[in-house]
Design an enzyme around this catalytic site. Structure first.
Site, PDB file in Angstrom:
ATOM      1  N   HIS A  95      -8.646  -0.845   5.261  1.00 51.82           N
ATOM      2  CA  HIS A  95      -8.996  -2.149   5.836  1.00 51.82           C
ATOM      3  C   HIS A  95      -9.471  -3.049   4.698  1.00 51.82           C
ATOM      4  O   HIS A  95     -10.288  -2.608   3.864  1.00 51.82           O
ATOM      5  CB  HIS A  95     -10.087  -1.988   6.907  1.00 51.82           C
ATOM      6  CG  HIS A  95     -10.444  -3.283   7.548  1.00 51.82           C
ATOM      7  ND1 HIS A  95      -9.654  -3.890   8.511  1.00 51.82           N
ATOM      8  CD2 HIS A  95     -11.490  -4.123   7.343  1.00 51.82           C
ATOM      9  CE1 HIS A  95     -10.215  -5.041   8.858  1.00 51.82           C
ATOM     10  NE2 HIS A  95     -11.310  -5.205   8.169  1.00 51.82           N
ATOM     11  N   ASN A  97       0.837  -1.210   0.000  1.00 50.48           N
ATOM     12  CA  ASN A  97       0.000   0.000   0.000  1.00 50.48           C
ATOM     13  C   ASN A  97       0.868   1.256   0.000  1.00 50.48           C
ATOM     14  O   ASN A  97       0.544   2.242  -0.651  1.00 50.48           O
ATOM     15  CB  ASN A  97      -0.960  -0.011   1.196  1.00 50.48           C
ATOM     16  CG  ASN A  97      -2.172  -0.880   0.923  1.00 50.48           C
ATOM     17  OD1 ASN A  97      -3.041  -0.505   0.150  1.00 50.48           O
ATOM     18  ND2 ASN A  97      -2.206  -2.053   1.510  1.00 50.48           N
ATOM     19  N   ASP A 148     -11.174   0.170  13.635  1.00 50.92           N
ATOM     20  CA  ASP A 148     -11.956   0.161  12.379  1.00 50.92           C
ATOM     21  C   ASP A 148     -13.312   0.847  12.546  1.00 50.92           C
ATOM     22  O   ASP A 148     -14.248   0.589  11.785  1.00 50.92           O
ATOM     23  CB  ASP A 148     -12.170  -1.282  11.889  1.00 50.92           C
ATOM     24  CG  ASP A 148     -10.846  -1.976  11.608  1.00 50.92           C
ATOM     25  OD1 ASP A 148     -10.748  -3.188  11.865  1.00 50.92           O
ATOM     26  OD2 ASP A 148      -9.896  -1.284  11.179  1.00 50.92           O
TER      27      ASP A 148
HETATM   28  C1  GRF Z   1      -2.787  -6.285   3.775  1.00 49.00           C
HETATM   29  O1  GRF Z   1      -3.557  -7.359   4.259  1.00 49.00           O
HETATM   30  C2  GRF Z   1      -3.669  -5.097   3.591  1.00 49.00           C
HETATM   31  O2  GRF Z   1      -4.956  -5.518   3.228  1.00 49.00           O
HETATM   32  C3  GRF Z   1      -3.727  -4.477   4.940  1.00 49.00           C
HETATM   33  O3  GRF Z   1      -2.432  -4.693   5.499  1.00 49.00           O
HETATM   34  C4  GRF Z   1      -1.844  -5.860   4.886  1.00 49.00           C
HETATM   35  C5  GRF Z   1      -0.450  -5.599   4.398  1.00 49.00           C
HETATM   36  O4  GRF Z   1      -0.473  -4.535   3.513  1.00 49.00           O
HETATM   37  N1  GRF Z   1      -4.068  -3.092   4.845  1.00 49.00           N
HETATM   38  P1  GRF Z   1       0.909  -3.905   2.921  1.00 49.00           P
HETATM   39  O5  GRF Z   1       1.323  -4.786   1.785  1.00 49.00           O
HETATM   40  O6  GRF Z   1       1.935  -3.924   4.045  1.00 49.00           O
HETATM   41  O7  GRF Z   1       0.536  -2.534   2.485  1.00 49.00           O
END
Ligand code: GRF
Length: 200
Positions: free
Chosen positions: A110, A14, A151
């Protein structure tokens, strides 16, 4: 220009989506100035380093008292003149001190359509395991403001993703990331950055 900090714990896909969006000019009102990781093994730190984005590791076990953990985070954010915070796969709990210091300026991604499959203990693959166990035909991702309820903050954006026959938690997680998380988070980040830039 709104100064953005991204808080991470894991692979940082992300964070990468935010970096790529920024480079593509899709976050014109914001600039990622800092990455804070909850542990020193997070691959997200390497993604930050590759982009010359400053980073800090702030581990909850080094600050067992929640208030002191929160204060260390707030002090670090202030050191970098941060205006807003994006939780991107961040797994540590933030307490009232941190949340109040950035009231309505912390967003979280989320991996479900809140209020389904969320709250205490629902993170990472567990979210998709529960969705598959329940047999939902549609899931997705949600970006929401962060408050004291896990959340529980105001929902800002959601995007639905189809569950396919034979999906495993891993294949479903990947589709939700590709088709929802990595699209929603940069959009929500720019919208908040613009709102803040207009009020400054
Ligand atoms: C993933 O499950 C994402 O859905 C949640 O955190 C986890 C890792 O995300 N937000 P990332 O690859 O570290 O961004």
């Amino acid at each position: 220009m709104t100064n953005i900090a991204v808080m991470v714990s894991g692979g940082g896909t992300n964070l990468q989506a935010l970096i790529d969006a920024q480079k593509a000019g899709k976050i014109p009102h914001g600039q990622i100035r800092l990455v804070i990781a909850s542990n020193d093994r997070a691959y997200a730190l390497q993604r930050a380093e590759k982009e010359n984005i400053p980073s800090a590791v702030i581990r909850h076990k080094d600050y067992p008292v929640q208030e002191e953990f929160d204060q260390k985070i707030v002090d670090t954010l202030h050191e970098y003149q941060i205006d807003m915070v994006v939780l991107a796969g961040y797994l540590s709990i933030l307490g009232p001190t941190m949340i109040r210091a950035y009231e309505d300026r912390i967003i979280n991604i989320h991996p479900s359509l809140i209020p389904s499959f969320c709250g205490k203990g629902f993170y990472g693959l567990k979210v998709h395991e529960e969705a598959l166990k329940r047999g939902v035909k549609v899931t997705g991702a949600t970006v929401h403001l962060v408050n004291e309820i896990p959340d529980g903050g105001r929902i800002l954006k959601q995007k639905a993703v189809e569950v396919k026959e034979g999906d495993t938690p891993e294949t479903l997680q990947r589709r939700v990331m590709e088709q929802a998380e990595w699209i929603l988070l940069p959009e929500a980040c720019e919208e908040l950055a613009e709102r803040i830039a207009e009020t400054e």
